[in-house]
Design a protein around this motif. Structure first.
Motif, PDB file in Angstrom:
ATOM      1  N   LYS A  39       0.818  -1.213   0.000  1.00 22.69           N
ATOM      2  CA  LYS A  39       0.000   0.000   0.000  1.00 22.69           C
ATOM      3  C   LYS A  39       0.852   1.263   0.000  1.00 22.69           C
ATOM      4  CE  LYS A  39      -0.771  -0.117   5.041  1.00 22.69           C
ATOM      5  NZ  LYS A  39      -1.821  -0.277   6.061  1.00 22.69           N
ATOM      6  N   SER A  40       2.024   1.206   0.647  1.00 27.67           N
ATOM      7  CA  SER A  40       2.916   2.369   0.645  1.00 27.67           C
ATOM      8  C   SER A  40       3.400   2.675  -0.767  1.00 27.67           C
ATOM      9  CB  SER A  40       4.101   2.101   1.576  1.00 27.67           C
ATOM     10  OG  SER A  40       5.051   3.141   1.486  1.00 27.67           O
ATOM     11  N   ALA A  41       3.805   1.628  -1.509  1.00 29.45           N
ATOM     12  CA  ALA A  41       4.275   1.839  -2.875  1.00 29.45           C
ATOM     13  C   ALA A  41       3.157   2.352  -3.774  1.00 29.45           C
ATOM     14  CB  ALA A  41       4.835   0.526  -3.429  1.00 29.45           C
ATOM     15  N   ILE A  42       1.941   1.819  -3.601  1.00 27.76           N
ATOM     16  CA  ILE A  42       0.812   2.266  -4.424  1.00 27.76           C
ATOM     17  C   ILE A  42       0.503   3.738  -4.155  1.00 27.76           C
ATOM     18  CG2 ILE A  42      -1.658   1.967  -4.840  1.00 27.76           C
ATOM     19  CD1 ILE A  42      -1.304  -0.995  -4.346  1.00 27.76           C
ATOM     20  N   MET A  43       0.528   4.131  -2.893  1.00 27.50           N
ATOM     21  CA  MET A  43       0.222   5.532  -2.559  1.00 27.50           C
ATOM     22  C   MET A  43       1.268   6.492  -3.117  1.00 27.50           C
ATOM     23  SD  MET A  43      -1.452   5.724   1.208  1.00 27.50           S
ATOM     24  CE  MET A  43      -1.523   4.161   2.042  1.00 27.50           C
ATOM     25  N   TRP A  44       2.539   6.095  -3.069  1.00 28.39           N
ATOM     26  CA  TRP A  44       3.594   6.937  -3.640  1.00 28.39           C
ATOM     27  C   TRP A  44       3.417   7.073  -5.145  1.00 28.39           C
ATOM     28  CZ3 TRP A  44       7.279  10.125  -1.879  1.00 28.39           C
ATOM     29  CH2 TRP A  44       7.618  10.076  -0.524  1.00 28.39           C
ATOM     30  N   VAL A  45       3.163   5.973  -5.826  1.00 27.54           N
ATOM     31  CA  VAL A  45       3.028   6.011  -7.287  1.00 27.54           C
ATOM     32  C   VAL A  45       1.791   6.809  -7.691  1.00 27.54           C
ATOM     33  CG1 VAL A  45       2.652   4.600  -9.342  1.00 27.54           C
ATOM     34  CG2 VAL A  45       4.283   3.851  -7.605  1.00 27.54           C
ATOM     35  N   ASN A  46       0.681   6.602  -6.997  1.00 29.92           N
ATOM     36  CA  ASN A  46      -0.547   7.333  -7.324  1.00 29.92           C
ATOM     37  C   ASN A  46      -0.439   8.824  -7.027  1.00 29.92           C
ATOM     38  OD1 ASN A  46      -2.056   5.294  -8.383  1.00 29.92           O
ATOM     39  ND2 ASN A  46      -3.101   4.778  -6.496  1.00 29.92           N
ATOM     40  N   GLY A  47       0.433   9.195  -6.109  1.00 28.21           N
ATOM     41  CA  GLY A  47       0.553  10.604  -5.747  1.00 28.21           C
ATOM     42  C   GLY A  47       1.310  11.443  -6.748  1.00 28.21           C
ATOM     43  N   ALA A  48       1.903  10.821  -7.777  1.00 24.04           N
ATOM     44  CA  ALA A  48       2.715  11.586  -8.729  1.00 24.04           C
ATOM     45  C   ALA A  48       1.886  12.637  -9.464  1.00 24.04           C
ATOM     46  CB  ALA A  48       3.377  10.628  -9.725  1.00 24.04           C
ATOM     47  N   ALA A  49       0.767  12.221 -10.047  1.00 23.99           N
ATOM     48  CA  ALA A  49      -0.051  13.160 -10.822  1.00 23.99           C
ATOM     49  C   ALA A  49      -0.627  14.284  -9.953  1.00 23.99           C
ATOM     50  CB  ALA A  49      -1.169  12.407 -11.543  1.00 23.99           C
ATOM     51  N   PRO A  50      -1.228  14.000  -8.777  1.00 23.81           N
ATOM     52  CA  PRO A  50      -1.723  15.111  -7.948  1.00 23.81           C
ATOM     53  C   PRO A  50      -0.621  16.059  -7.479  1.00 23.81           C
ATOM     54  CG  PRO A  50      -2.718  13.045  -7.257  1.00 23.81           C
ATOM     55  CD  PRO A  50      -1.647  12.694  -8.222  1.00 23.81           C
ATOM     56  N   PRO A 208      -1.051  -1.468 -18.296  1.00 27.03           N
ATOM     57  CA  PRO A 208      -1.571  -0.091 -18.279  1.00 27.03           C
ATOM     58  C   PRO A 208      -1.003   0.749 -17.140  1.00 27.03           C
ATOM     59  CG  PRO A 208      -3.280  -1.667 -17.645  1.00 27.03           C
ATOM     60  CD  PRO A 208      -2.140  -2.458 -18.189  1.00 27.03           C
ATOM     61  N   LYS A 209      -0.670   0.117 -16.015  1.00 25.52           N
ATOM     62  CA  LYS A 209      -0.035   0.873 -14.925  1.00 25.52           C
ATOM     63  C   LYS A 209       1.327   1.402 -15.354  1.00 25.52           C
ATOM     64  CE  LYS A 209      -2.274  -1.617 -11.118  1.00 25.52           C
ATOM     65  NZ  LYS A 209      -2.081  -2.580 -10.002  1.00 25.52           N
ATOM     66  N   PHE A 210       2.091   0.556 -16.024  1.00 30.64           N
ATOM     67  CA  PHE A 210       3.397   0.984 -16.511  1.00 30.64           C
ATOM     68  C   PHE A 210       3.252   2.066 -17.576  1.00 30.64           C
ATOM     69  CE2 PHE A 210       7.134   0.507 -19.283  1.00 30.64           C
ATOM     70  CZ  PHE A 210       8.150   0.636 -18.350  1.00 30.64           C
ATOM     71  N   THR A 264      -4.862  11.355 -13.210  1.00 30.66           N
ATOM     72  CA  THR A 264      -5.399  10.995 -11.898  1.00 30.66           C
ATOM     73  C   THR A 264      -6.670  10.165 -12.024  1.00 30.66           C
ATOM     74  OG1 THR A 264      -4.469  13.006 -10.922  1.00 30.66           O
ATOM     75  CG2 THR A 264      -6.206  11.901  -9.690  1.00 30.66           C
ATOM     76  N   LEU A 265      -7.545  10.549 -12.942  1.00 28.35           N
ATOM     77  CA  LEU A 265      -8.780   9.793 -13.150  1.00 28.35           C
ATOM     78  C   LEU A 265      -8.500   8.379 -13.664  1.00 28.35           C
ATOM     79  CD1 LEU A 265     -11.008  12.554 -14.823  1.00 28.35           C
ATOM     80  CD2 LEU A 265     -11.048  11.799 -12.445  1.00 28.35           C
ATOM     81  N   VAL A 266      -7.543   8.266 -14.591  1.00 29.29           N
ATOM     82  CA  VAL A 266      -7.236   6.952 -15.156  1.00 29.29           C
ATOM     83  C   VAL A 266      -6.565   6.058 -14.111  1.00 29.29           C
ATOM     84  CG1 VAL A 266      -5.956   5.734 -16.948  1.00 29.29           C
ATOM     85  CG2 VAL A 266      -7.060   7.905 -17.479  1.00 29.29           C
ATOM     86  N   THR A 267      -5.614   6.598 -13.361  1.00 32.50           N
ATOM     87  CA  THR A 267      -4.923   5.788 -12.353  1.00 32.50           C
ATOM     88  C   THR A 267      -5.877   5.346 -11.244  1.00 32.50           C
ATOM     89  OG1 THR A 267      -4.210   7.839 -11.263  1.00 32.50           O
ATOM     90  CG2 THR A 267      -2.657   6.788 -12.755  1.00 32.50           C
ATOM     91  N   ARG A 268      -6.879   6.143 -10.965  1.00 27.05           N
ATOM     92  CA  ARG A 268      -7.870   5.728  -9.967  1.00 27.05           C
ATOM     93  C   ARG A 268      -8.595   4.467 -10.423  1.00 27.05           C
ATOM     94  NH1 ARG A 268     -13.216   6.021  -8.704  1.00 27.05           N
ATOM     95  NH2 ARG A 268     -13.727   6.347  -6.482  1.00 27.05           N
ATOM     96  N   MET A 269      -8.934   4.401 -11.705  1.00 28.02           N
ATOM     97  CA  MET A 269      -9.603   3.202 -12.222  1.00 28.02           C
ATOM     98  C   MET A 269      -8.685   1.984 -12.189  1.00 28.02           C
ATOM     99  SD  MET A 269     -11.903   4.587 -15.429  1.00 28.02           S
ATOM    100  CE  MET A 269     -10.502   5.229 -16.338  1.00 28.02           C
ATOM    101  N   LEU A 270      -7.378   2.206 -12.329  1.00 23.58           N
ATOM    102  CA  LEU A 270      -6.435   1.086 -12.363  1.00 23.58           C
ATOM    103  C   LEU A 270      -6.091   0.565 -10.976  1.00 23.58           C
ATOM    104  CD1 LEU A 270      -3.939   2.331 -15.106  1.00 23.58           C
ATOM    105  CD2 LEU A 270      -5.670   0.561 -15.344  1.00 23.58           C
TER     106      LEU A 270
END
Length: 308
Positions: A39-50, A208-210, A264-270
């Motif tokens: 979960k830590s890695a996911i939160m860091w990666v998802n935080g890039a766009a915001p 798609p994540k990559f 951000t919208l696309v990564t949320r779906m992924l």
């Protein structure tokens, strides 16, 4: 600002705020449903766009802070490069799971961005040492980028750092190419691991994540560099009170806010979904070994009967 400028600023600011709110909602969901340390890695990666959207919004409202906002976004993304590598390993079950699933295979090192043309390079065995070197190759950029950012700010306060100064006596002409080399070295391990696990993690939507990770890299780094080069060359015309360089930064920030909102919208779906562990390969391996032994025993029995 005229009416159009006010509306544009309001819409872009709203996009940046919505990006943060969407990320916060997603981070709460991931924190409650995904085990650590994934979960830590996911939160860091998802935080890039915001983060890039917010820093661009701050630079849009405060033009004098553009250099600091760009440094902040670039430093954060340097950490994201390392965290995405960690995410792929955690998707395989962590270090132990990665070694169990991939330890019998060999790693292809002739991948981009360093050695995509060097097809003659040998394959490398996967071990704990190999895994450590892969992580170290990406972690060095996360660490050194932070160090060079602090150094650049210190030099800027002394008047020795100017991105527009391209003379040999400028510190920027030496720091930026070195940071570029570190970036390429950090991207290389991520590319190697992705090429190796893309089939294994297809069910986890790793492709798609990559792709989104690569898109953020291109938009935040390559797009910004191209616009800055065009602005310093005078291709982007000045518009008083903005110079060509300031107007180029202004255009880049506006584009990044819109682009990062969509990302951000696309990564949320992924990423916002139920995470299921990969199938246990040990059971299959034991079954295969058992079947091989039975087949070998039957062949030996048949040979004994024929001999008799």
């Amino acid at each position: 600002l005229d009416i159009f400028g006010i509306i544009l600023y309001a819409v872009l600011t709203l996009m940046a705020v919505l990006s943060v709110l969407i990320y916060m909602e997603e981070a709460i969901y991931i924190y409650k449903t995904v085990p650590s340390p994934k979960k830590s890695a996911i939160m860091w990666v998802n935080g890039a766009a915001p983060v890039i959207a917010v820093t661009s919004c701050c630079g849009m409202w405060i033009p004098r802070a553009t250099m600091f906002t760009d440094f902040t976004a670039a430093t954060y993304f340097a950490i994201v490069i390392y965290k995405f590598l960690v995410l792929m390993i955690e998707e395989c079950g962590g270090d132990e799971g990665f070694l169990k699933r991939c330890g019998q295979n060999r790693l292809k090192i002739s991948t981009g961005p360093c050695c995509c043309c060097c097809l003659c390079l040998p394959f490398v065995g996967i071990s704990r040492r190999t895994l450590f070197l892969l992580k170290a190759g990406s972690f060095q950029f996360a660490f050194l980028k932070t160090v060079f950012t602090i150094l650049s700010i210190v030099l800027w306060t002394n008047g020795n750092f100017d991105l527009a100064n391209l003379s040999m006596n400028s510190s920027a002409i030496w720091i930026n190419p070195f940071v570029g080399i570190l970036t390429i070295i950090a991207l290389w391990p991520v590319s190697m691991v992705f090429k190796h696990v893309q089939g294994l993690l297809r069910s986890q939507k790793i492709i798609p994540k990559f792709a989104m990770y690569q898109l953020v890299l291109i938009l935040s780094q390559l797009q910004s560099a191209i616009i800055n080069i065009l602005a310093m060359a005078g291709t982007i015309a000045c518009a008083p009170p903005f110079s060509s360089v300031a107007r180029g930064s202004f255009m880049n920030q506006q584009l990044l806010i819109m682009e990062m909102f969509i990302v951000t919208l696309v990564t949320r779906m992924l990423y916002r979904r139920r995470y299921k562990p990969l199938d246990d390969l040990d059971k299959h391996a034991e079954d295969n070994e058992g079947n091989a032994k039975i087949l070998l025993q039957s062949e030996c029995g048949e040979d004994g009967v024929q001999t008799a």
